[in-house]
Design an enzyme around this catalytic site. Structure first.
Site, short mmCIF file in Angstrom:
data_model
loop_
_atom_site.label_atom_id
_atom_site.label_comp_id
_atom_site.label_asym_id
_atom_site.label_seq_id
_atom_site.Cartn_x
_atom_site.Cartn_y
_atom_site.Cartn_z
N CYS A 191 -5.75 -2.59 2.83
CA CYS A 191 -5.55 -2.42 4.28
C CYS A 191 -6.80 -2.78 5.08
CB CYS A 191 -5.08 -1.00 4.55
SG CYS A 191 -4.61 -0.68 6.26
N GLU A 233 0.83 -1.21 0.00
CA GLU A 233 0.00 0.00 0.00
C GLU A 233 0.86 1.25 0.00
OE1 GLU A 233 -3.46 2.09 2.80
OE2 GLU A 233 -2.20 0.48 3.60
N LYS A 275 -9.74 2.81 -2.81
CA LYS A 275 -10.22 2.32 -1.51
C LYS A 275 -11.57 2.95 -1.16
CE LYS A 275 -8.58 1.56 3.22
NZ LYS A 275 -7.51 1.85 4.20
#
Length: 495
Positions: free
Chosen positions: A372, A264, A320
């Site tokens: 994540c 990430e 995301k």
């Protein structure tokens, strides 16, 4: 000396953490829930609120203590502020279980059904609610402790919420067996026997294959774990060293990897500011007939996204959707930015990605991405898993430091693999970087807090589990139905 019931349930709540990774004492969660259920047997609604508040706050105090590490060690918040801020965070989260306690004592707790099925259903609804407030905090669910027990056989059917239901029901039945009068204890024994039977049936379900191995040859994976600490990651003087690190590390992987993966936000800059570097990396990948996927911040008009994208060997970009409060966006930013450094962290102004984003496509493979924190959301991953070959998640767990956070995060990723019957690739900057099989077992792992590379094979799977197809909807609807039935029965019972 008589022990305060509030202290008693707080100790029980604190012990919940030990039922999860890295401790895995799963049976402690049943005892903790039995303690909570027993404490509320005769409590008023107000007392139920306070008891559950103590229970929940204590569980978060031990289970998410890594919040202090993020604030103090990497957010530059002085300890004199980080300690009370962490306490406020845990106490605030404890309000969700507190709501459970109030509703349970006020409307649900009536007869054996209300005290067992109603208790378990109300608890699961509180966990589900916690997955939505302020984009959600889906941490410390009871069901995660059963990743490697017989109950894991139920996971592809009922998911982690279903496992949480079983834990809460077992605890409530145990409490009834201990505290009820002899004349009605047999009802508690019957419920507990049913829970034990479900546990035993889980062994049989573990033998069933919900998904099948695909005919595709395995994909050779190479992953770079940079071990760049959070305090160095966004430092300007480290920028060129970071680019060189990923370049040199990848040179060791190109020749014998079909796909190389960086974690990430691997490169600490917006993609459009580093296109020349990525053009060079794409050439190196193409020269070796390899593909590259990396996490990188991107920008479109006035919106900035935490993204993962295919740089070479395929196509696709994913933004995301579920952002971390204060880490990736700041609630009430207009009022609190500038108060302390923690509210002005680098890259803390991201926008949310859209809900209907496609898979990443690499060498004919369909990868279901999550970034994540997102891997903690069962239904988000299940929707993405449909028609995919495998699950894929990248993370920057440097925020956790040397805490229990990375182990908890890894356990949740493993549960997603088990729920969906898909293998999973997980690549992080500091660990845990690993390959997980379709039963949630770690097949390959490299040491944490070490700059090194992972190499291994992943296999495509086809078909869907019941959980992939229906998600948490069946168990949530069941819990709503049980709560409504228990509430209606109590309301219609004579005073």
């Amino acid at each position: 000396m008589k022990i305060s019931p509030y202290l008693f349930v707080a100790v029980a709540g604190a012990s919940l953490t030990l039922s999860l990774a890295p401790f895995d004492l799963w049976w402690l969660a049943i005892i903790a829930m039995a303690t909570l259920a027993a404490s509320m047997n005769t409590a008023s609604a107000k007392q139920g609120f306070m008891l559950s508040w103590c229970f929940g706050s204590a569980s978060f105090a031990t289970g998410v203590s890594w919040v202090y590490v993020a604030m103090h060690d990497f957010g530059e918040t002085p300890a004199v502020l980080a300690i009370p801020m962490t306490a406020v965070f845990c106490i605030g989260l404890g309000l969700v279980p507190a709501l459970f306690g109030y509703c349970y004592c006020r409307w649900i707790r009536d007869g054996i059904a209300g005290k067992t099925l109603g208790f378990a259903a109300m608890w699961v609804l509180s966990e589900w609610l916690r997955g939505w407030v302020l984009t959600g905090f889906p941490w410390l669910y009871l069901g995660y402790g059963h990743l490697h027990t017989a109950m894991a056989g139920w996971s592809p059917i009922i998911g982690v919420y279903g496992l949480s239901f079983w834990v809460a029901l077992s605890g409530a039945a145990l409490a009834h067996c201990i505290t009820a009068s002899p004349s009605i204890k047999r009802q508690g024994y019957a419920t507990l026997a049913g829970c034990i039977a479900l546990f035993g049936l889980g062994y049989s379900l573990q033998q069933h294959e919900w998904t099948t191995a695909d005919a595709k040859p395995p994909l050779r994976i190479g992953a770079v774990q940079s071990n760049i600490s959070q305090e160095r990651k966004w430092a300007y003087e480290q920028y060129w060293a970071t680019l060189e690190l990923y370049d040199l590390a990848s040179e060791q992987l190109w020749a014998d990897s079909d796909l190389v993966i960086w974690p990430e936000a691997a490169i600490p800059a917006l993609y459009h500011n580093v296109t020349s570097f990525f053009d060079y990396i794409a050439e190196r990948a193409a020269a070796n007939n390899s593909a590259l996927i990396t996490g990188v911040p991107t920008k479109s008009d006035d919106d900035m996204y935490n993204s993962v994208m295919v740089i070479s060997g395929g196509e696709g970009i994913y933004h995301k959707q579920r952002l971390v409060p204060f880490g990736e966006y700041v609630p009430l930013a207009h009022y609190i930015r500038g108060l302390i450094k923690f509210f002005d962290l680098p890259m803390s102004s991201f926008s949310r990605g859209g809900p209907d984003q496609g898979h990443l496509q690499v060498k004919g493979w369909q990868l279901a991405p999550s970034i994540c924190y997102e891997v903690a959301y069962p239904d988000l991953v299940a929707r993405s898993a449909r028609d995919s070959d495998l699950l894929f998640t990248i993370s920057n767990d440097a925020w956790f430091g040397h805490s229990i956070g990375p182990d908890q995060h890894m356990q949740m990723a493993q549960m997603r693999a088990l729920e969906n019957g898909r293998e999973l690739i997980r690549v992080t900057s500091t660990g845990i970087t690993a390959l997980v099989d379709h039963r949630g077992n770690i097949r390959t792992r490299i040491p944490s807090f070490t700059a090194t590379n992972l190499k291994g094979l992943v296999h495509a799977r086809s078909g869907t589990t019941p959980f992939t197809r229906y998600g948490s909807t069946p168990i949530i609807l069941l819990c709503i139905g049980l709560v409504l039935c228990a509430g209606f029965r109590r309301r219609s019972s004579p005073a």
